[in-house]
Design an enzyme around this catalytic site. Structure first.
Site, PDB file in Angstrom:
ATOM      1  CE1 TYR A   1       9.857  -4.544  56.250  1.00  0.00           C
ATOM      2  CE2 TYR A   1      10.697  -3.890  54.113  1.00  0.00           C
ATOM      3  CZ  TYR A   1      10.108  -4.833  54.925  1.00  0.00           C
ATOM      4  OH  TYR A   1       9.775  -6.063  54.420  1.00  0.00           O
ATOM      5  CB  CYS A   2      14.182  -4.720  57.006  1.00  0.00           C
ATOM      6  SG  CYS A   2      15.290  -6.152  56.857  1.00  0.00           S
TER       7      CYS A   2
END
Length: 641
Positions: free
Chosen positions: A372-373
């Site tokens: 994520y990210c």
């Protein structure tokens, strides 16, 4: 220079060599990191052996050169640190460079000057005609300029009556004219033009008529109806916010969302810990599970539990309830002692160490790795490095709002240039990390209308108590960023785009994303100001495998935390095979149908299609291999402040 800066200079003059030596000693003591030699000025070197020419040159170098170099560097850092207190970390040199570029070019562009004069005259004419129409009728008058689609400041009915329609229409005309002033000036670089557009918008947002009691009809109406009590409540809220800021307290209401009690609630055990991570293995909620476990690599810029919030908003709980064994990395909140941690440390101690643990706990199975990210960016680097070898442990890769190409990284790119990064290095240098409040300020500036001025209006003028939920409480639970790692990833990824352009080195060799063969599921969010979805989409052009791309409603955080059953969620999804012709993001969006609901369900269906038949859940940890269940989830690192 202030006294604190002078003290710093003297201290580092005396302690420079000792600090560098201490760093080396610390690294040798750690059995989780690879020992690295440290040069006298604190910079890492690739080899302990010096070339003969270099060694000979150093033999004739005065002994105090290293100490004097530290003094010179310290003076530069101390000066920039002092300036940063007044500029909130924004480099004055970067701003002045953009302004000087614009000023010199517009001074020698009489055609542009004439165009601006004509536009000013035209806007004045339109405004005068609008004012005459307003004076000539008591009915609602057609505006002479419409706000931008995302600008809702003047959408209320009260704004359409005189004189407030005159006030906001005049403001919008000026806003449009000032945009013209800094746009399309011959000779100005595109980077400087974007910076000036951004800064001009920030300045104009501060003087918007919606921000002031006397020029906001909605606030005036409420003040009359409440007898001024809204302003009294607003003053109390303002006083509490100032007190919290000065005492470094979290926002009011966050105490109702404690990790392990209200958020980070999915049951599990910490099965591995090193100086940088705790690895959590979650307990099964089904009698049988898919044989392939899921490893989630969250961003280290915030606490991991954005993916494990309250019961209804937990992606982890949803995955476990769907028959998956889930592992989660919980990053340590670094402090000054971690200033020398690098991207390689995060890869080795984070991704690689977690993969080793999962292989021992669930032997013989491929892994669904999810990032994520920035966690997705790091996972991509790690996967590309592993893919150079024969042993590929991945059943699939899922990248959630993660960039690997930083060419179009949105307005965050405005803060990324050599001048700004050098200034940021000075900000981080003294304390050894970038503080969460320093990061939060930059992200708030990207959406100043939504995150700053709307709060002023709602809280301080309308007197409405700030609303708190699990996602907002998580957002207030920030982390720090180590000096070396933060500087490295900003330069290598954001500034130089080394990963996308094949220059990012791992173990002395550049990695290539085209080596990745595992199928990829990538998610972009429509309103993402951190990782704009067209840049997330570029994973398709940079890899040589099948890519399923999902575009979901919402922003960088709320779009990912998209629980099943949410009434206002929709997404588009399509698979692009590696042999398909290239499709640009806009064409893909136009050709892909929109579906109501959460992308979570589509992702799990995709994972199911890349997983084996259900089987018995694995044991919690693997004590015989050294992975003992040592603590209950959410562990200890999540509580570090």
């Amino acid at each position: 220079m202030d006294n604190a800066s002078k003290d710093t200079v003297v201290s580092l003059h005396k302690d420079g060599d000792e600090r560098a030596a201490g760093t080396k000693a610390d690294r040798r003591k750690s059995d989780e990191t690879l020992p690295r030699p440290v040069a006298p000025d604190g910079q890492k070197t690739k080899s302990t052996a010096l070339p003969k020419v270099q060694a000979k040159a150093q033999a004739h170098t005065p002994k105090d050169n290293g100490a004097m170099s530290i003094v010179h560097e310290t003076l530069d850092h101390a000066a920039n640190t002092s300036i940063a207190r007044f500029t909130h970390g924004l480099s004055p040199a970067a701003v002045m460079g953009a302004w000087f570029d614009w000023a010199t070019h517009i001074a020698s562009a009489p055609g542009k000057q004439l165009q601006l004069a004509e536009k000013a005259a035209d806007k004045a004419r339109r405004y005068a005609q609008f004012a005459i129409r307003c004076a000539d009728t008591t009915d609602k008058t057609e505006p002479c300029i419409e706000p931008l689609p995302q600008d809702n400041r003047f959408s209320g009915e009260a704004w359409q009556s005189t004189p407030f329609n005159l006030i906001y229409q005049g403001f919008l005309l000026q806003q449009q004219w000032w945009h013209n002033v800094v746009t399309d000036v011959p000779g100005v670089t595109a980077e400087h033009e974007r910076q000036l557009q951004f800064l001009m918008r920030q300045l104009l947002d501060t003087v918007s008529p919606s921000n002031f009691l006397a020029t906001n009809p909605e606030i005036l109406q409420q003040t009359r109806a409440d007898g001024g009590q809204n302003l009294v409540r607003g003053a109390r809220i303002f006083a509490k916010d100032v007190q919290a800021m000065m005492t470094d307290l979290p926002p009011e209401g966050t105490e109702d969302y404690q990790p392990g009690r209200d958020v980070a609630i999915t049951k599990g055990k910490v099965v591995y810990r090193n100086r940088l991570i705790e690895l959590i293995q979650y307990a099964p909620l089904t009698k049988t599970v898919h044989p392939e476990p899921i490893l989630i690599v969250p961003a280290w810029i915030m606490k991991y539990y954005i993916l494990d919030l309250s019961h209804e908003n937990s992606l982890v709980k949803y995955l476990v309830s769907q028959g998956y064994t889930v592992f989660m990395i919980s990053w340590k909140n670094p402090d000054a002692e971690d200033r020398d941690l690098t991207m390689e440390d995060y890869r080795q101690l984070g991704v690689n160490a977690s993969l080793d643990a999962i292989k021992a706990i669930v032997p013989g199975q491929k892994i669904h790795a999810t990032g994520y990210c920035l966690g997705g960016t790091l996972l991509s680097i790690g996967a590309a490095a592993i893919a150079r070898e024969d042993d590929d442990p991945f059943a699939s890769l899922s990248l959630l709002a993660s960039q690997v190409d930083f060419t179009e990284s949105g307005e965050l790119q405005l803060f990324i240039n050599e001048s700004q990064l050098s200034f940021l290095d000075s900000v981080m240098w003294k304390q050894g990390y970038l503080d969460t409040t320093q990061m939060a300020g930059a992200f708030q500036m990207l959406r100043s209308n939504d995150l700053i001025w709307s709060r002023v209006t709602q809280n301080y003028l309308k007197g409405e108590e700030p609303f708190m939920n699990d996602l907002m409480a998580w957002n207030a639970d920030g982390t720090r960023m180590p000096y070396a790692m933060h500087s490295e990833y900003l330069r290598k990824l954001y500034l130089n785009n080394d990963l996308a352009e094949g220059r990012f080195d791992v173990d002395g060799r550049p990695v290539s994303l085209t080596d990745i063969r595992a199928p990829i599921f990538a998610v972009g969010t429509v309103k993402d100001h951190v990782a704009p979805w067209p840049s997330v989409f570029e994973i398709r052009a940079l890899t040589d495998t099948d890519v399923t791309f999902a575009l979901t409603s919402g922003g960088h955080n709320a779009g990912i935390v998209s629980r099943v059953g949410h009434p206002r969620r929709s997404f588009q999804i399509a698979t692009m095979n590696k042999m398909d012709r290239h499709l640009d993001p806009q064409s893909w969006e136009a050709a892909t149908d929109k579906q109501d609901g959460s992308w979570w369900e589509a992702w799990v269906a995709w994972l199911d299609g890349h997983s084996g038949a259900l089987t018995k859940p694995p044991a919690m940890g693997a004590p015989e291999a050294g992975y003992t269940a040592m603590a209950d989830a959410p562990g200890t690192y999540v509580f570090q402040t």
